[in-house]
Design a protein around this motif. Structure first.
Motif, PDB file in Angstrom:
ATOM      1  N   PRO A 137      42.952  43.677  36.273  1.00  0.00           N
ATOM      2  CA  PRO A 137      41.571  42.673  35.930  1.00  0.00           C
ATOM      3  C   PRO A 137      41.953  42.157  34.490  1.00  0.00           C
ATOM      4  O   PRO A 137      42.514  42.797  33.515  1.00  0.00           O
ATOM      5  CB  PRO A 137      40.673  43.780  36.174  1.00  0.00           C
ATOM      6  N   VAL A 138      40.975  41.074  34.121  1.00  0.00           N
ATOM      7  CA  VAL A 138      40.965  40.678  32.786  1.00  0.00           C
ATOM      8  C   VAL A 138      40.036  41.380  32.065  1.00  0.00           C
ATOM      9  O   VAL A 138      38.991  41.911  32.350  1.00  0.00           O
ATOM     10  CB  VAL A 138      40.194  39.136  32.886  1.00  0.00           C
TER      11      VAL A 138
ATOM     12  N   LYS B 214      35.541  31.229  36.501  1.00  0.00           N
ATOM     13  CA  LYS B 214      36.655  30.134  36.368  1.00  0.00           C
ATOM     14  C   LYS B 214      37.500  30.362  35.213  1.00  0.00           C
ATOM     15  O   LYS B 214      38.798  30.335  35.260  1.00  0.00           O
ATOM     16  CB  LYS B 214      35.627  28.810  36.034  1.00  0.00           C
ATOM     17  N   THR B 215      37.009  30.924  34.041  1.00  0.00           N
ATOM     18  CA  THR B 215      37.617  31.490  33.062  1.00  0.00           C
ATOM     19  C   THR B 215      38.768  32.605  33.511  1.00  0.00           C
ATOM     20  O   THR B 215      39.709  32.634  32.859  1.00  0.00           O
ATOM     21  CB  THR B 215      36.789  31.853  31.767  1.00  0.00           C
ATOM     22  N   LYS B 216      38.186  33.422  34.075  1.00  0.00           N
ATOM     23  CA  LYS B 216      39.164  34.713  34.474  1.00  0.00           C
ATOM     24  C   LYS B 216      40.279  34.069  35.272  1.00  0.00           C
ATOM     25  O   LYS B 216      41.409  34.569  35.041  1.00  0.00           O
ATOM     26  CB  LYS B 216      38.255  35.527  35.455  1.00  0.00           C
ATOM     27  N   GLN B 217      39.979  33.311  36.150  1.00  0.00           N
ATOM     28  CA  GLN B 217      41.049  32.760  37.160  1.00  0.00           C
ATOM     29  C   GLN B 217      41.936  31.670  36.097  1.00  0.00           C
ATOM     30  O   GLN B 217      43.305  31.901  36.430  1.00  0.00           O
ATOM     31  CB  GLN B 217      40.514  31.593  38.090  1.00  0.00           C
ATOM     32  N   ALA B 218      41.505  31.048  35.121  1.00  0.00           N
ATOM     33  CA  ALA B 218      42.437  30.310  34.174  1.00  0.00           C
ATOM     34  C   ALA B 218      43.268  31.353  33.411  1.00  0.00           C
ATOM     35  O   ALA B 218      44.305  30.996  33.143  1.00  0.00           O
ATOM     36  CB  ALA B 218      41.692  29.516  33.505  1.00  0.00           C
TER      37      ALA B 218
ATOM     38  N   ILE C 203      44.325  34.492  34.255  1.00  0.00           N
ATOM     39  CA  ILE C 203      45.257  34.992  35.165  1.00  0.00           C
ATOM     40  C   ILE C 203      46.460  34.181  35.367  1.00  0.00           C
ATOM     41  O   ILE C 203      47.413  34.511  35.439  1.00  0.00           O
ATOM     42  CB  ILE C 203      44.644  35.402  36.421  1.00  0.00           C
ATOM     43  N   LYS C 204      45.910  32.915  35.720  1.00  0.00           N
ATOM     44  CA  LYS C 204      46.961  31.656  35.999  1.00  0.00           C
ATOM     45  C   LYS C 204      48.077  31.497  34.619  1.00  0.00           C
ATOM     46  O   LYS C 204      49.249  31.455  34.745  1.00  0.00           O
ATOM     47  CB  LYS C 204      46.314  30.355  36.421  1.00  0.00           C
ATOM     48  N   LEU C 205      47.345  31.509  33.657  1.00  0.00           N
ATOM     49  CA  LEU C 205      48.135  31.400  32.300  1.00  0.00           C
ATOM     50  C   LEU C 205      49.080  32.575  31.978  1.00  0.00           C
ATOM     51  O   LEU C 205      50.244  32.320  31.843  1.00  0.00           O
ATOM     52  CB  LEU C 205      47.336  31.321  31.062  1.00  0.00           C
TER      53      LEU C 205
END
Length: 385
Positions: free
Chosen positions: A204-205, A227-231, A233-235
């Motif tokens: 988790p972030v 949305k920021t969490k997913q960004a 994790i993707k990064l």
């Protein structure tokens, strides 16, 4: 009788100690290399080699006794480790990954070249060049030593033009770089693991609060938009793919006012901000790291409970042998756990332990963690005796 797999760890501090604890639990043998005799990890490891992190002879000796090498500190000798890798000896994360990350300018340049979002930065060539870059980036700006710095000890924030001389002379003759200051809304981090087979799994972030450039508090889950969490994790996962690293990595990021994310720094190892995983996740960062370096299947981390971790630092009032008081009060706090690392000497700002607390939500976990943290006092051993 089958021989136990042996994990060699360069570095025997608290991170090495917690890796060793998980390794022993999983029936592995552990040998640590650390310059401090009776270092924290030595109390759990099967053996300690007392030598400098960069000692090539000692590293080769550690490799002879172990089946795989890993490290808990970036000060390891990447050249010696590369020599081992050339002989097909498993070093994880890879020596080249370590070499890239050891130098902050090299790290940032590598990330930028591979399309990873980072703050603007540039090496400093002279005092005049520093002024030119401050004009270009604007103030405040962050001056950083490129090597051998951690916990913010290699940073100097230039807030005004009157800071210029002090900032330039602060690092002596060390290589320095200037980084554009990011007016972030939050600092976050993600523990991400990759094994040599290519499997990648993210934790988790977490949201991090620093004091005096040292991590103070970690809150999970991070109080940011999905949305920021997913960004993030993707990064983080993209970063791990371009690094080709095997092991667990702590990837620290800034969240901007617009909700976008930038990579701040990468730790090629277990990380302070991942300590909460011991109590709050389905797998700890330490077990996941071992799975990764041994090329075992990675677990899919699940957050079982919101959690908050607060570091216990050496007080400013003294330096020397210390005692821990307040255990009776701390133990009354529901959902709180205490870790004292076993370092013999307290120094101002030195990481000596941490508390983690879980709760039904982040607010409750934070209140519990603060209560537990406030109960613990570190005092000079002469005062307590």
């Amino acid at each position: 009788m089958a021989r136990r797999t042996c994990i060699g760890i360069i570095g025997g501090g608290q991170l090495g100690k917690m890796i060793a604890h998980e390794a022993r639990r999983m029936s592995f043998k552990v040998i640590v290399l650390d310059p401090t005799e009776n270092c924290p990890a030595s109390r759990i490891a099967d053996e300690q080699i007392v030598a400098d992190f960069k000692d090539e002879v000692a590293i080769m000796k550690l490799a002879e006794k172990s089946d795989v090498l890993t490290y808990e500190i970036e000060l390891a000798n990447s050249v010696a480790l590369a020599q081992l890798e050339e002989k097909r000896y498993p070093v994880r994360p890879a020596p080249e990954t370590l070499r890239i990350i050891q130098n902050k300018h090299r790290q940032k340049a590598f990330l930028r070249e591979n399309g990873i979002a980072v703050p603007d930065f540039e090496l400093i060539r002279s005092r005049q060049h520093l002024e030119e870059l401050c004009t270009k980036f604007g103030l405040p700006a962050v001056l950083k030593a490129t090597e051998d710095s951690y916990d913010g000890r290699g940073n100097f924030i230039i807030r005004s033009w009157s800071d210029m001389d002090r900032a330039y002379n602060y690092f002596g003759n060390r290589e320095i770089m200037l980084e554009k200051f990011v007016p972030f809304t939050k600092e976050i981090s993600i523990m991400v693991a990759r094994n040599p087979s290519g499997q990648i799994e993210s934790f988790p972030v977490s949201e991090n609060i620093h004091k005096n450039n040292i991590l103070d508090t970690t809150i999970v889950p991070a109080q940011i938009s999905s949305k920021t969490k997913q960004a993030a994790i993707k990064l983080a996962e993209k970063t791990l793919r371009v690094l080709h690293g095997a092991g667990i990595f702590g990837i620290e990021m800034f969240v901007t006012k617009m909700g976008s994310v930038l990579v701040n720094e990468i730790a090629p190892r277990v990380h302070n901000s991942g300590h909460y995983t011991n109590e709050a996740c389905s797998v700890s960062q330490f077990e996941q790291h071992l799975r990764a370096v041994l090329d075992l299947p990675l677990a899919k981390p699940e957050l079982l409970s919101p959690a908050v971790m607060i570091n216990i630092l050496g007080p400013e009032s003294f330096e020397g042998i210390y005692a821990v008081t307040g255990l009776d009060k701390m133990m009354k706090v529901q959902g709180a756990e205490l870790y004292i690392y076993g370092k013999e000497i307290s120094k101002p700002g030195r990481k000596l332990g941490h508390v983690t607390a879980t709760g039904k939500n982040a607010k409750e976990a934070l209140a519990r963690a603060k209560k537990a943290h406030n109960a613990i006092k570190l005092v000079s051993a002469t005062e307590s005796g």
